[in-house]
Structure formats: structure tokens, C-alpha cells
Design a protein around this motif. Structure first.
Motif, PDB file in Angstrom:
ATOM      1  N   THR A   1     -15.809 -25.594 -28.297  1.00  0.00           N
ATOM      2  CA  THR A   1     -14.555 -25.589 -27.548  1.00  0.00           C
ATOM      3  C   THR A   1     -14.841 -26.049 -26.127  1.00  0.00           C
ATOM      4  O   THR A   1     -15.798 -25.578 -25.500  1.00  0.00           O
ATOM      5  CB  THR A   1     -13.950 -24.167 -27.487  1.00  0.00           C
ATOM      6  OG1 THR A   1     -13.818 -23.660 -28.809  1.00  0.00           O
ATOM      7  CG2 THR A   1     -12.597 -24.180 -26.810  1.00  0.00           C
ATOM      8  N   VAL A   2     -14.023 -26.950 -25.621  1.00  0.00           N
ATOM      9  CA  VAL A   2     -14.131 -27.387 -24.227  1.00  0.00           C
ATOM     10  C   VAL A   2     -12.933 -26.799 -23.489  1.00  0.00           C
ATOM     11  O   VAL A   2     -11.788 -26.964 -23.911  1.00  0.00           O
ATOM     12  CB  VAL A   2     -14.153 -28.921 -24.111  1.00  0.00           C
ATOM     13  CG1 VAL A   2     -14.236 -29.352 -22.657  1.00  0.00           C
ATOM     14  CG2 VAL A   2     -15.311 -29.503 -24.916  1.00  0.00           C
TER      15      VAL A   2
ATOM     16  N   VAL B   1     -12.125 -13.332 -22.057  1.00  0.00           N
ATOM     17  CA  VAL B   1     -13.209 -12.349 -21.918  1.00  0.00           C
ATOM     18  C   VAL B   1     -14.569 -13.045 -22.042  1.00  0.00           C
ATOM     19  O   VAL B   1     -15.490 -12.771 -21.260  1.00  0.00           O
ATOM     20  CB  VAL B   1     -13.062 -11.224 -22.970  1.00  0.00           C
ATOM     21  CG1 VAL B   1     -14.309 -10.353 -23.025  1.00  0.00           C
ATOM     22  CG2 VAL B   1     -11.829 -10.390 -22.667  1.00  0.00           C
ATOM     23  N   ASP B   2     -14.700 -13.944 -23.015  1.00  0.00           N
ATOM     24  CA  ASP B   2     -15.950 -14.684 -23.197  1.00  0.00           C
ATOM     25  C   ASP B   2     -16.280 -15.502 -21.945  1.00  0.00           C
ATOM     26  O   ASP B   2     -17.416 -15.495 -21.462  1.00  0.00           O
ATOM     27  CB  ASP B   2     -15.847 -15.593 -24.429  1.00  0.00           C
ATOM     28  CG  ASP B   2     -17.173 -16.245 -24.781  1.00  0.00           C
ATOM     29  OD1 ASP B   2     -18.229 -15.838 -24.246  1.00  0.00           O
ATOM     30  OD2 ASP B   2     -17.156 -17.198 -25.600  1.00  0.00           O
ATOM     31  N   LEU B   3     -15.289 -16.199 -21.410  1.00  0.00           N
ATOM     32  CA  LEU B   3     -15.507 -17.004 -20.202  1.00  0.00           C
ATOM     33  C   LEU B   3     -15.908 -16.124 -19.014  1.00  0.00           C
ATOM     34  O   LEU B   3     -16.825 -16.472 -18.254  1.00  0.00           O
ATOM     35  CB  LEU B   3     -14.251 -17.805 -19.859  1.00  0.00           C
ATOM     36  CG  LEU B   3     -13.946 -18.981 -20.774  1.00  0.00           C
ATOM     37  CD1 LEU B   3     -12.534 -19.503 -20.522  1.00  0.00           C
ATOM     38  CD2 LEU B   3     -14.980 -20.087 -20.600  1.00  0.00           C
ATOM     39  N   GLU B   4     -15.237 -14.996 -18.849  1.00  0.00           N
ATOM     40  CA  GLU B   4     -15.566 -14.101 -17.735  1.00  0.00           C
ATOM     41  C   GLU B   4     -16.982 -13.549 -17.865  1.00  0.00           C
ATOM     42  O   GLU B   4     -17.692 -13.417 -16.864  1.00  0.00           O
ATOM     43  CB  GLU B   4     -14.536 -12.975 -17.632  1.00  0.00           C
ATOM     44  CG  GLU B   4     -13.207 -13.470 -17.090  1.00  0.00           C
ATOM     45  CD  GLU B   4     -12.141 -12.403 -16.966  1.00  0.00           C
ATOM     46  OE1 GLU B   4     -12.302 -11.290 -17.537  1.00  0.00           O
ATOM     47  OE2 GLU B   4     -11.124 -12.688 -16.300  1.00  0.00           O
TER      48      GLU B   4
ATOM     49  N   THR C   1     -18.140 -26.040 -21.875  1.00  0.00           N
ATOM     50  CA  THR C   1     -18.254 -26.282 -23.306  1.00  0.00           C
ATOM     51  C   THR C   1     -18.863 -25.035 -23.944  1.00  0.00           C
ATOM     52  O   THR C   1     -19.981 -24.653 -23.611  1.00  0.00           O
ATOM     53  CB  THR C   1     -19.131 -27.512 -23.593  1.00  0.00           C
ATOM     54  OG1 THR C   1     -18.574 -28.636 -22.920  1.00  0.00           O
ATOM     55  CG2 THR C   1     -19.214 -27.791 -25.082  1.00  0.00           C
ATOM     56  N   LEU C   2     -18.110 -24.426 -24.825  1.00  0.00           N
ATOM     57  CA  LEU C   2     -18.554 -23.208 -25.503  1.00  0.00           C
ATOM     58  C   LEU C   2     -19.054 -23.539 -26.907  1.00  0.00           C
ATOM     59  O   LEU C   2     -18.530 -24.439 -27.563  1.00  0.00           O
ATOM     60  CB  LEU C   2     -17.398 -22.207 -25.605  1.00  0.00           C
ATOM     61  CG  LEU C   2     -16.790 -21.722 -24.299  1.00  0.00           C
ATOM     62  CD1 LEU C   2     -15.574 -20.851 -24.575  1.00  0.00           C
ATOM     63  CD2 LEU C   2     -17.820 -20.964 -23.485  1.00  0.00           C
TER      64      LEU C   2
END
Length: 179
Positions: free
Chosen positions: A163-164, A138-141, A125-126
Motif C-alpha cells: 500500500t502506498v 494506527v499502523d502509520l502512527e 510504502t507499506l
């Protein structure tokens, strides 16, 4: 023989790798119960289809009543199969022993941490909504400190700016031991 097989599966393989005590108990109880019922069905000469139908219904109810992973379903299925094999093949102990060995060896290898130990799956969950899929990756990495293999946005909430994302990723070799 069935008790030895289920103890190896439940304690030796599953619990040592996944540490879920609740499912450990479920696997053993399921296996011993199936073994007992199959043994009774064979002694009483009841149609084996009745027994298999009963186990099918029980499995569906159990699998739908608790949130478990696909990996845990595989252990659940093998616990069920071990009970059936040992109950049905009790007249052929060498066959039962060989099938137990094959089933346990397959589970040992297929679930071994070194086989796919660096690959992970996580629901993230962002606190941001990314319109660009490349920026999301890129954010997830950056957050996971890992290489993202695949990601799917499962939910977007523009009101809360959330965001999920369902993410599959590979951790670097140096971090692979940390789970």
C-alpha cells in the motif's frame, strides 16, 4: 542590490534550511538572467509584455522538467520576482530596496522551521494492505512514531501486498529537531 537580495534568499534562507545545491544554482541563475533581460528590455524600449511572456514560458518549462516541492516552487517564484523587481525598479532604488526587504522577510518568516517545523509530509510504502482505515492510521502512527493528521491511500497492490499512502503528520516536540 539584486545580487545581494538573491544571495540572501538562495544562500541565507533556502540553502541553509533545505540543502539542495542544484536548486540553489537554479535560483541564482534564474534571478540574474531575469534581471539582465529586464534591464535590457527597459533600455531598448521593447514591449515589456514580450519579456513577461518569455519568463512565463521559461518558468513552465523549468517547473515541469524537475521534481520539486511546492516549497521550492515558492523560492523559485521569489527568485523570479526579485529579478523582475530589481530590473524594473532600478530607477527607484528605495522602492526596489523596500520590495526586496518585504519579499525576503516574508520568505524568512513563512519558511521558518519554528512556524510549522513539526508538521511533515511523506509518501509511505507499506508492506501490508489495510482494509480498515483506522488500522491503517494506527499502523502509520506506530511506524512514524508520530500523530497522523491526514492520510490518503494512493495505490494498493494486492499481488505484492503493498500500500502506498500519502501521509501528513506531526512529530512529537522531542523529535522535532530531527528532520
Amino acid at each position: 542590490m539584486d545580487l545581494v537580495a538573491i544571495v540572501v534568499l538562495a544562500y541565507g534562507l533556502y540553502y541553509r534550511r533545505h540543502h539542495r545545491r542544484d536548486l540553489l544554482f537554479a535560483y541564482i541563475a534564474l534571478n540574474v538572467g531575469i534581471f539582465a533581460v529586464v534591464s535590457l528590455l527597459l533600455v531598448q524600449r521593447v514591449d515589456i509584455a514580450v519579456g513577461f511572456g518569455l519568463f512565463g514560458v521559461l518558468s513552465i518549462i523549468r517547473l515541469r522538467s524537475s521534481e520539486i516541492t511546492q516549497q521550492e516552487i515558492a523560492y523559485y517564484f521569489i527568485a523570479l520576482v526579485l529579478g523582475l523587481v530589481n530590473g524594473i525598479a532600478s530607477a527607484w532604488p528605495l522602492t526596489a530596496l523596500a520590495l526586496n526587504g518585504v519579499l525576503l522577510a516574508v520568505m524568512y518568516v513563512a519558511d521558518h522551521p519554528t512556524l510549522l517545523g513539526r508538521t511533515r509530509h511523506q509518501l509511505v510504502t507499506l508492506d501490508v494492505v489495510h482494509a480498515d482505515p483506522d488500522l491503517l492510521r494506527v499502523d502509520l502512527e506506530n511506524r512514524l512514531r508520530a500523530r497522523v493528521l491526514h492520510c490518503v491511500v494512493t495505490q494498493v497492490d494486492y499481488v505484492r501486498d503493498v500500500t502506498v499512502v500519502d501521509v501528513r503528520y506531526v512529530v512529537p516536540a522531542a523529535r522535532a529537531g530531527v528532520r
